[in-house]
Design an enzyme around this catalytic site. Structure first.
Site, PDB file in Angstrom:
ATOM      1  N   GLU A   1       9.215  15.806  16.171  1.00 31.79           N
ATOM      2  CA  GLU A   1       9.699  15.577  14.811  1.00 31.79           C
ATOM      3  C   GLU A   1       8.986  16.533  13.858  1.00 31.79           C
ATOM      4  O   GLU A   1       7.764  16.521  13.743  1.00 31.79           O
ATOM      5  CB  GLU A   1       9.453  14.133  14.384  1.00 31.79           C
ATOM      6  CG  GLU A   1      10.033  13.818  13.012  1.00 31.79           C
ATOM      7  CD  GLU A   1       9.791  12.388  12.569  1.00 31.79           C
ATOM      8  OE1 GLU A   1      10.635  11.868  11.811  1.00 31.79           O
ATOM      9  OE2 GLU A   1       8.777  11.797  12.976  1.00 31.79           O
TER      10      GLU A   1
ATOM     11  N   GLU B   1       9.218   0.770  10.888  1.00 28.48           N
ATOM     12  CA  GLU B   1      10.274   1.766  10.755  1.00 28.48           C
ATOM     13  C   GLU B   1       9.608   3.128  10.911  1.00 28.48           C
ATOM     14  O   GLU B   1       8.918   3.599  10.005  1.00 28.48           O
ATOM     15  CB  GLU B   1      10.976   1.674   9.403  1.00 28.48           C
ATOM     16  CG  GLU B   1      12.122   2.667   9.253  1.00 28.48           C
ATOM     17  CD  GLU B   1      12.716   2.669   7.859  1.00 28.48           C
ATOM     18  OE1 GLU B   1      13.112   3.775   7.403  1.00 28.48           O
ATOM     19  OE2 GLU B   1      12.781   1.613   7.230  1.00 28.48           O
TER      20      GLU B   1
ATOM     21  N   CYS C   1      13.178  10.174   7.966  1.00 29.84           N
ATOM     22  CA  CYS C   1      13.142   9.763   9.367  1.00 29.84           C
ATOM     23  C   CYS C   1      14.523   9.785  10.003  1.00 29.84           C
ATOM     24  O   CYS C   1      14.653   9.921  11.213  1.00 29.84           O
ATOM     25  CB  CYS C   1      12.523   8.378   9.492  1.00 29.84           C
ATOM     26  SG  CYS C   1      13.411   7.089   8.594  1.00 29.84           S
TER      27      CYS C   1
ATOM     28  N   LYS D   1       0.859  -1.181   0.000  1.00 31.03           N
ATOM     29  CA  LYS D   1       0.000   0.000   0.000  1.00 31.03           C
ATOM     30  C   LYS D   1       0.892   1.226   0.000  1.00 31.03           C
ATOM     31  O   LYS D   1       1.453   1.612   1.027  1.00 31.03           O
ATOM     32  CB  LYS D   1      -0.940   0.056   1.207  1.00 31.03           C
ATOM     33  CG  LYS D   1      -2.051   1.114   1.013  1.00 31.03           C
ATOM     34  CD  LYS D   1      -2.648   1.602   2.301  1.00 31.03           C
ATOM     35  CE  LYS D   1      -1.872   2.755   2.920  1.00 31.03           C
ATOM     36  NZ  LYS D   1      -1.869   3.984   2.086  1.00 31.03           N
TER      37      LYS D   1
END
Length: 485
Positions: free
Chosen positions: A384, A248, A283, A175
């Protein structure tokens, strides 16, 4: 550039319109233009795709390992043949610069080759039990695996993340991010017919599609590249069926520079580690910089010059060094971080707004932005951003600095800069992260386990451990003695 011919759902070896007839627009973040309308898979589509994948998985698991490897190497060859086209498509769809994306296709092909070479390493073990019996274990695939992907490396994630589960003998449903789905569809077109029907599927859609995959009882394992919040949501959906997850997730990664480090090298590393080419949408970006007071001013004096190497521009232009933000929502969020940093007293070194070039006015652009005099309590130091915003903190006491580095919920990467080997090793052991660079940033080494601690993820990728994670170990006991019958 070849855009996909198909915008429907790919499963069971063919293309299928969504059962509810839903399509969603995909826009170019560089100028807001409409590229295509892409199918949105709902629960009935997911069910059909999973059932087809379950049939395909039984065929694929019985293909001898070396033959699986040969077929996967054919897939890798197709990727290399179409690498330029795929990079251009991603630049159009996700806003990252084409000259950087050109490497993504080759990295994806390398991952497929790497895991193809490991198919004979899915070994069990024997346990001695005496002369009248044999006891050993074997590794078998799970069956149907789903991988939910992020927007920042659309093709790399699509092709690279299917390598390990396919090599292990699983059928894989991908996906892609609803924000950048086009290269996954093009990939399905390119490799159509190379693998047995049902072995590889692409379901485009939003969070509901991912939730349906996570909850489906015939999806045996699920993985995600995304935020910590998305990872927690995925685990909730997967919990009723107790399926394993591989995650992750995000990071608020530190770059630590000691007083003996070269200020020029540190300044260069600060900018390089931020992945400004990707607008900081990575990331692994080292978005918190802890600079020792002895070199703090010398490093800051070099920051603006280093940042000038990255200038926002048209992502499809080979000369562009920095692309566009993925969406208006993310652009607004990043601007909010810039505003809050200024309101809380951080000092703006460079950037902070859109580029002056009026040719870019319709796009979602932000210049490389660096703040100094950031303190640990500021929002910029704790959350973040996933954007081109770097916060620099001054430090003097090592134990206090390490405590601040480790106090957040994230633990993905850390970059350490010092000439002292003992100090470098001590610090590497002290930081609560899964991947450490010393006098380096950003590089991934094929075969080296990549993954995070705490809420930066579960599991390791890009290594043998990833391949084994997509297998289940089964023990077999065989009685040989007649007295045992």
């Amino acid at each position: 550039m070849a855009i996909p011919d198909q915008y429907d759902l790919y499963y069971d070896g063919g293309w299928h319109a969504p059962t509810a007839g839903g399509y969603s627009p995909s826009h170019n973040p560089a100028n807001g233009s409409l590229i295509a309308h892409v199918a949105q898979a709902e629960s009935e589509d997911v069910d059909r795709a999973v059932l087809a994948a379950a049939v395909g998985s039984r065929v694929w698991r019985d293909v001898p390992p070396l033959e699986r490897a040969r077929l996967l190497r054919e897939v890798a060859a197709v990727i290399r043949q179409n690498a330029k086209e795929l990079a251009q498509l991603d630049a159009l769809d996700c806003g990252n610069p084409v000259r950087e994306l050109a490497a993504d296709s080759h990295v994806a092909a390398a991952l497929i080759d790497y895991f193809s070479g490991l198919v004979t390493e899915m070994k069990g073990a024997s346990v001695p039990v005496g002369p009248d019996a044999v006891n050993f274990s074997v590794r078998q695939p799970f069956g149907v695996v789903a991988r939910i992907l992020a927007f920042n490396h659309p093709f790399l994630f699509c092709a690279g993340k299917v390598a390990a589960p396919l090599a292990a003998g699983n059928a894989v449903i991908v996906k892609p991010s609803e924000q950048a789905p086009l290269s996954a569809l093009r990939f399905a077109e390119l490799i159509d017919g190379l693998l047995p029907s049902g072995t590889f599927s692409v379901l485009t859609g939003g969070a509901e599609t991912g939730a349906a995959l996570a909850a489906h009882p015939k999806v045996a394992m699920i993985s995600l590249v995304g935020s910590a919040a998305a990872g927690r949501a995925l685990m909730r959906e997967a919990s009723p069926t107790l399926k394993p997850v591989l995650l992750e997730l995000g990071g608020k990664n530190a770059l630590i520079a000691y007083g003996d480090a070269d200020p020029a090298e540190v300044a260069k590393a600060l900018i390089q580690g931020m992945n400004f080419a990707w607008c900081g949408q990575s990331c692994g970006s080292t978005s918190r910089a802890f600079i020792h007071e002895d070199i703090y001013d010398a490093v800051l004096a070099r920051i603006e010059e280093e940042a000038q190497r990255f200038q926002p521009g048209d992502p499809s232009n080979e000369a562009t060094s920095m692309g566009a933000i993925i969406s208006a929502k993310q652009h607004e969020r990043i601007v909010g971080f810039i505003d809050s940093a200024q309101a809380e007293g951080a000092r703006l070194i460079c950037g902070g707004g859109p580029p002056a070039d009026q040719a870019l006015a319709r796009g979602l652009y932000i210049e490389p932005t660096v703040f100094a005099d950031v303190t640990p309590d500021m929002r910029l130091a704790r959350e973040e951003v996933f954007g081109p915003v770097l916060g620099i903190l001054r430090w003097s006491d090592e134990p206090t600095m390490i405590e601040v580095v480790n106090e957040l919920e994230y633990g993905l990467t850390c970059s350490i800069w010092t000439r002292d080997l003992e100090r470098a090793h001590r610090t590497a052991m002290a930081v609560d992260v899964g991947y450490v660079w010393i006098n380096e940033t950003s590089r991934h080494i094929l075969g080296a386990p990549f993954g995070g601690m705490k809420q930066s993820g579960i599991g390791r990728e890009e290594c043998l451990g990833e391949l084994l994670a997509f297998t289940q170990e089964k023990n077999i006991f065989i009685s040989l003695g007649s007295g045992n019958r």
